[in-house]
Design an enzyme around this catalytic site. Structure first.
Site, PDB file in Angstrom:
ATOM      1  N   CYS A   3      -3.536  -5.230 -12.954  1.00 17.61           N
ATOM      2  CA  CYS A   3      -3.174  -5.246 -11.277  1.00 17.61           C
ATOM      3  C   CYS A   3      -2.852  -6.456 -10.327  1.00 17.61           C
ATOM      4  O   CYS A   3      -2.560  -6.859  -9.662  1.00 17.61           O
ATOM      5  CB  CYS A   3      -3.846  -4.177 -10.443  1.00 17.61           C
ATOM      6  SG  CYS A   3      -5.739  -4.600 -10.603  1.00 17.61           S
TER       7      CYS A   3
ATOM      8  N   CYS B  11       4.144  -3.237   3.829  1.00 18.87           N
ATOM      9  CA  CYS B  11       5.749  -3.544   2.983  1.00 18.87           C
ATOM     10  C   CYS B  11       6.034  -4.570   3.769  1.00 18.87           C
ATOM     11  O   CYS B  11       7.628  -4.378   4.750  1.00 18.87           O
ATOM     12  CB  CYS B  11       6.730  -1.985   3.095  1.00 18.87           C
ATOM     13  SG  CYS B  11       5.569  -1.048   2.713  1.00 18.87           S
TER      14      CYS B  11
ATOM     15  N   GLU C 273     -17.473   2.252 -17.464  1.00 14.32           N
ATOM     16  CA  GLU C 273     -17.580   2.141 -16.208  1.00 14.32           C
ATOM     17  C   GLU C 273     -18.742   1.845 -15.467  1.00 14.32           C
ATOM     18  O   GLU C 273     -19.411   2.600 -15.594  1.00 14.32           O
ATOM     19  CB  GLU C 273     -16.262   3.266 -15.533  1.00 14.32           C
ATOM     20  CG  GLU C 273     -16.535   3.251 -14.330  1.00 14.32           C
ATOM     21  CD  GLU C 273     -15.447   2.524 -13.545  1.00 14.32           C
ATOM     22  OE1 GLU C 273     -15.816   1.998 -12.721  1.00 14.32           O
ATOM     23  OE2 GLU C 273     -14.634   1.959 -13.582  1.00 14.32           O
TER      24      GLU C 273
ATOM     25  N   CYS D 116       4.214   6.963   7.720  1.00 15.44           N
ATOM     26  CA  CYS D 116       4.307   6.023   6.646  1.00 15.44           C
ATOM     27  C   CYS D 116       5.649   6.422   5.603  1.00 15.44           C
ATOM     28  O   CYS D 116       5.000   7.616   5.531  1.00 15.44           O
ATOM     29  CB  CYS D 116       3.157   6.200   5.967  1.00 15.44           C
ATOM     30  SG  CYS D 116       3.236   4.251   5.069  1.00 15.44           S
TER      31      CYS D 116
END
Length: 529
Positions: A500, A145, A425, A244
């Site tokens: 992504c 982060c 896939e 977390c």
């Protein structure tokens, strides 16, 4: 996500709230012929207050040397959250970790890479303009982060700008086109900024990472063991984490229980040593789902170990299974020396082998190694956008081709409006999960097949009728050129590209919308056809 409404057309719709990490492929070559602000080499002196300003000749190009110290201002964010800085008046690009837009700082050149350089921040002169207090105690050290002290609104602006530049420079869509603002849709923010991840993977290690101020402490044996996240830039050092803020509170309860017990000498547990390839515990993977009857969280705990020794894990299993939300404890056995958390063998140590979750009104069973969107809340938003972009008529007359279908989540959510969904896939377990999820939801108009979409041949399109809509959701490397050429030849009326990695997405939509240049190599000149 890009919607391409026709083969090789020049219009697309982009929406991308789920994109978190960017692999930027735009050129970092900038003009470097102008004056710049530099400081002398103080590699042996950490006191940067006494650095002296020097100015290069206007005719001299700037090529920074290692350990050169500069005063810089961060302009934007780029690859993996690195701050983008440009030397005053020259435009030469330097990338710096932990530098945020608007921040002025002193940095030392740590590495030069062709047309840009990397910088280590030494001292902040003035903070960035969207400063907030990072809620996580590990935010200054953890690589997960990097922008917690940047306001969420500023993070959204930075991500949107990154994607915009990639679409322009890599995707070759001109922002001078009056339709461009209609093509680029605004980013869709997430209503939940913390505790949104349904999966977290922690690593066991023999070397605990320590901040500089604690490096004088000598840790040996168990004191040097750690369970947490890899420290940025280290494959062998682990930042010990007790909590977390990305995962659910029940998952944090499990993490704390494991932390309190796994180093007990009486248990005889040892972390895996990545240098000597010895040790037992490799990873702790926590997955959060939801009980469909009670709507309460249910959790899966997956221990990844180097061998199968269930008696070694029994004391931990007894402690963890006492937590009410835990419904599954698995053991993946990975005997390889690699860092993967997927095992060659899988065993159920407690409870059931799957957990469940709901998306778009459907129920999905999730196994230890299943792919599932990690942000369940935003996945609802994403799948609604995919359905809107697909634009199915709803009369069960259209064929959908679902490429990189994973466990079938996207295809299954579209099946209710389609005639038939064909999914491909490469991972056999994911295909098995897709079949199981179809049966679980009473969906019979789907066919899921195992196949490597990077290795398709001329027979690929013979296994299904011509689709009306193609859904493509590749992993970070994007689509193989063989698949792109197949789609160009297929001429499906619409392609919905879910990504992504906006860098490879921009590259692929350039090919899909603008065509592919065929290169023919002869004995001398290079011909473009």
């Amino acid at each position: 996500m890009a919607t391409i409404p026709s083969h090789a057309l020049r219009h697309l719709t982009l929406t991308r709230p789920w994109l978190r990490k960017i692999s930027c492929t735009t050129s970092l070559a900038f003009s470097s012929q102008d004056p710049l602000l530099t400081y002398p080499d103080n590699s042996n002196n950490n006191d940067t207050d006494h650095t002296k300003k020097t100015t290069n000749s206007k005719s001299q190009a700037f090529f920074p040397k290692k350990n050169q110290v500069l005063e810089l201002e961060c302009e934007s964010l780029a690859f993996k959250g690195k701050g983008v800085c440009k030397v005053a008046d020259s435009g030469f690009v330097l990338l710096c970790d932990n530098a945020l837009p608007g921040e002025r700082f002193i940095g030392r050149v740590s590495r030069k890479k062709g047309s840009y350089a990397e910088v280590t921040k030494l001292k902040t002169l003035s903070p960035h303009r969207d400063l907030v207090d990072a809620p996580c105690a590990y935010a200054s050290y953890c690589g997960g982060c990097k922008t917690q002290n940047l306001s969420y609104e500023a993070q959204l602006r930075a991500k949107e700008q990154q994607v915009r530049e990639l679409v322009i420079h890599v995707g070759k869509f001109s922002d001078k086109n009056p339709d461009f603002e209609c093509i680029m849709k605004p980013i869709v923010p997430c209503d939940v900024q913390f505790h949104y991840r349904n999966k977290m993977e922690f690593s066991f290690g023999t070397q605990k990472w320590l901040p500089k101020e604690l490096l004088h402490e000598k840790l040996d044996g168990i004191d040097n063991y750690a369970l947490g996240l890899h420290a940025p830039g280290y494959f062998d050092k682990i930042l010990n984490v007790d909590k977390c803020l990305l995962q659910s509170e029940p998952a944090n309860k499990i993490l704390a229980t494991v932390q309190d017990n796994w180093k007990d000498p009486e248990l005889g547990l040892s972390p895996y040593n990545v240098h000597s390839h010895t040790g037992f515990l490799k990873h702790l993977v926590l997955r959060t789902g939801r009980d469909m009857k009670t709507d309460l969280p249910e959790l899966m705990v997956n221990f990844v170990t180097s061998s199968y020794k269930p008696e070694m894990l029994k004391p931990l299993v007894e402690k963890i299974s006492a937590i009410p939300e835990v419904v599954s404890i698995m053991n993946n056995v990975n005997t390889s020396v690699g860092n993967t958390s997927v095992g060659e063998e899988e065993y159920t140590l407690y409870g059931k082998s799957t957990i469940t979750e709901s998306l778009r009104g459907l129920t999905f069973q999730i196994s230890a190694n299943s792919f599932f969107q990690t942000n369940t809340h935003q996945a609802e938003v994403l799948y609604k956008l995919i359905e809107d972009c697909a634009g199915l008529r709803g009369d069960a007359s259209e064929i959908v081709l679902d490429l990189f279908c994973g466990t079938g989540t996207i295809g299954l959510t579209l099946a209710k409006k389609a005639k038939h969904v064909y999914g491909y896939e490469v991972v056999a377990q994911a295909v098995a999960d897709a079949h199981r999820n179809a049966k679980l939801n009473g969906i019979s108009n789907t066919t899921f097949l195992q196949g490597d979409l990077n290795k398709i041949d001329e027979n690929f399109g013979k296994h299904f009728p011509k689709p009306d809509i193609v859904i493509s959701d590749p992993n970070r490397p994007g689509m193989h050129m063989k698949l792109i050429k197949f789609l160009l030849k297929l001429k499906a009326p619409k392609i919905v590209y879910v990504s992504c990695n906006p860098a490879t997405c921009a590259r692929d939509i350039d090919y899909l919308c603008h065509g592919v240049v065929c290169m023919v190599y002869l004995s001398s000149p290079l011909l473009k056809i």
